[in-house]
Design a protein around this motif. Structure first.
Motif, PDB file in Angstrom:
ATOM      1  N   UNK A  21       0.017   8.582   4.767  1.00 11.62           N
ATOM      2  CA  UNK A  21       1.275   8.639   4.013  1.00 11.62           C
ATOM      3  C   UNK A  21       1.443  10.016   3.373  1.00 11.62           C
ATOM      4  N   UNK A  22       2.626  10.644   3.406  1.00 12.40           N
ATOM      5  CA  UNK A  22       3.954  10.091   3.722  1.00 12.40           C
ATOM      6  C   UNK A  22       4.321  10.069   5.225  1.00 12.40           C
ATOM      7  N   UNK A  23       3.395  10.489   6.089  1.00  9.66           N
ATOM      8  CA  UNK A  23       3.669  10.322   7.516  1.00  9.66           C
ATOM      9  C   UNK A  23       3.628   8.841   7.860  1.00  9.66           C
ATOM     10  N   UNK A  24       4.169   8.500   9.016  1.00 14.65           N
ATOM     11  CA  UNK A  24       4.212   7.107   9.423  1.00 14.65           C
ATOM     12  C   UNK A  24       3.553   6.897  10.779  1.00 14.65           C
ATOM     13  N   UNK A  25       3.087   5.669  10.992  1.00 20.74           N
ATOM     14  CA  UNK A  25       2.587   5.256  12.298  1.00 20.74           C
ATOM     15  C   UNK A  25       3.237   3.914  12.614  1.00 20.74           C
ATOM     16  N   UNK A  26       4.334   3.974  13.339  1.00 22.87           N
ATOM     17  CA  UNK A  26       5.087   2.765  13.659  1.00 22.87           C
ATOM     18  C   UNK A  26       4.221   1.773  14.442  1.00 22.87           C
ATOM     19  N   UNK A  64       0.827  -1.206   0.000  1.00 17.97           N
ATOM     20  CA  UNK A  64       0.000   0.000   0.000  1.00 17.97           C
ATOM     21  C   UNK A  64       0.859   1.252   0.000  1.00 17.97           C
ATOM     22  N   UNK A  65       1.888   1.255   0.819  1.00 12.94           N
ATOM     23  CA  UNK A  65       2.840   2.376   0.840  1.00 12.94           C
ATOM     24  C   UNK A  65       4.233   1.806   0.600  1.00 12.94           C
ATOM     25  N   UNK A  66       5.166   2.627   0.121  1.00 13.42           N
ATOM     26  CA  UNK A  66       6.530   2.127  -0.132  1.00 13.42           C
ATOM     27  C   UNK A  66       7.167   1.549   1.130  1.00 13.42           C
ATOM     28  N   UNK A  67       7.672   0.333   1.013  1.00 10.59           N
ATOM     29  CA  UNK A  67       8.430  -0.286   2.112  1.00 10.59           C
ATOM     30  C   UNK A  67       9.824  -0.573   1.560  1.00 10.59           C
ATOM     31  N   UNK A  68      10.289  -1.799   1.713  1.00  5.11           N
ATOM     32  CA  UNK A  68      11.588  -2.150   1.136  1.00  5.11           C
ATOM     33  C   UNK A  68      11.434  -2.755  -0.253  1.00  5.11           C
ATOM     34  N   UNK A  69      10.179  -2.892  -0.716  1.00  2.00           N
ATOM     35  CA  UNK A  69       9.924  -3.429  -2.052  1.00  2.00           C
ATOM     36  C   UNK A  69      10.083  -2.317  -3.092  1.00  2.00           C
ATOM     37  N   UNK A  70      10.442  -2.672  -4.323  1.00  2.00           N
ATOM     38  CA  UNK A  70      10.714  -1.650  -5.350  1.00  2.00           C
ATOM     39  C   UNK A  70       9.463  -1.009  -5.944  1.00  2.00           C
ATOM     40  N   UNK A  71       8.278  -1.444  -5.543  1.00  2.00           N
ATOM     41  CA  UNK A  71       7.041  -0.887  -6.088  1.00  2.00           C
ATOM     42  C   UNK A  71       5.972  -0.867  -5.003  1.00  2.00           C
ATOM     43  N   UNK A  97      -3.380  -1.090   8.158  1.00  3.62           N
ATOM     44  CA  UNK A  97      -2.546  -0.794   6.989  1.00  3.62           C
ATOM     45  C   UNK A  97      -3.185   0.292   6.130  1.00  3.62           C
ATOM     46  N   UNK A  98      -4.513   0.264   6.032  1.00  5.96           N
ATOM     47  CA  UNK A  98      -5.217   1.303   5.281  1.00  5.96           C
ATOM     48  C   UNK A  98      -5.030   2.663   5.947  1.00  5.96           C
ATOM     49  N   UNK A  99      -5.033   2.678   7.279  1.00  9.65           N
ATOM     50  CA  UNK A  99      -4.790   3.919   8.014  1.00  9.65           C
ATOM     51  C   UNK A  99      -3.402   4.460   7.692  1.00  9.65           C
ATOM     52  N   UNK A 100      -2.418   3.562   7.635  1.00 10.40           N
ATOM     53  CA  UNK A 100      -1.058   3.970   7.278  1.00 10.40           C
ATOM     54  C   UNK A 100      -1.049   4.599   5.887  1.00 10.40           C
TER      55      UNK A 100
END
Length: 213
Positions: free
Chosen positions: A178-183, A88-95, A171-174
């Motif tokens: 976005x681009x803010x984060x909620x650890x 849903x949001x950029x992580x360590x994956x390339x897309x 995850x939808x809330x994250x």
């Protein structure tokens, strides 16, 4: 957020991701190994060749249509929740979902994304369901038909649907912030994923453990 806190959170997320991935991969390997062990044992005891198709037919335990449908839903939700957390949001994956402008800008984008992932997962599962009888160990819809499952375990598997829905919501809330984060939301979503995956694969691990005793 301090650099140390961010690093610790990223480390926890990476560790949890590895645990989730290895847990699912190992469960798949153990499932196939469990059935192969039974097949070898039957051949030794009967002193003749026994086809896997015949063995699987004799091993099959009916778990009831309601539970089978619920388990099918749980596995679909598992992969939807994984997609929401990691795509849903950029992580360590390339897309990520955010790279698809048409979808990311759509007010129903999150919903459409979830439906697409659910449909793709269902298609793959149903495709595997069409495999020959000798390859029934790869049919996700028949996964639990090879194991004795208690009512308590069935209830726990059913409850994973709720846990995975919560994971998706987090995850939808994250995605909405976005681009803010909620650890906290990210880690809680991952924890729910790990717990759900552990419950869904519990019969496999239980059988593998008991076979070693």
């Amino acid at each position: 957020m301090s650099i140390d806190t961010a690093f610790a959170a990223d480390s926890l997320f990476a560790t949890g991701t590895i645990v989730l991935a290895l847990g699912l991969i190992l469960a798949g390997v153990l499932h196939v190994n469990n059935l192969n062990k039974v097949h070898r044992l039957v051949r030794i005891l009967q002193k003749k060749t026994v086809s896997k198709a015949h063995l699987y037919k004799e091993m099959t335990v009916s778990q009831g249509s309601n539970f089978t449908a619920l388990a099918f839903t749980s596995w679909i939700m598992l992969f939807v929740a994984i997609a929401y957390l990691y795509l849903l949001v950029p992580t360590f994956l390339p897309f990520s979902y955010m790279d698809i402008a048409e979808l990311a800008s759509n007010s129903m984008g999150f919903f459409i994304f979830g439906i697409l992932v659910a449909m793709l997962t269902a298609i793959v599962i149903l495709f595997l369901d069409k495999l020959p009888e000798d390859n029934r160990e790869f049919r996700v819809t028949e996964l639990y038909s090879f194991y004795a499952i208690s009512k308590t375990t069935k209830k726990m598997i059913g409850l994973t649907v709720i846990a995975l829905c919560i994971s998706v919501i987090l995850s939808a809330y994250i995605g909405t912030i976005y681009p803010d984060k909620s650890i906290a939301s990210q880690l809680m979503s991952l924890i729910l994923l790990i717990i759900s995956a552990a419950i869904l694969t519990m019969p496999i691990y239980k059988e593998a453990w008991e076979a070693r005793r």
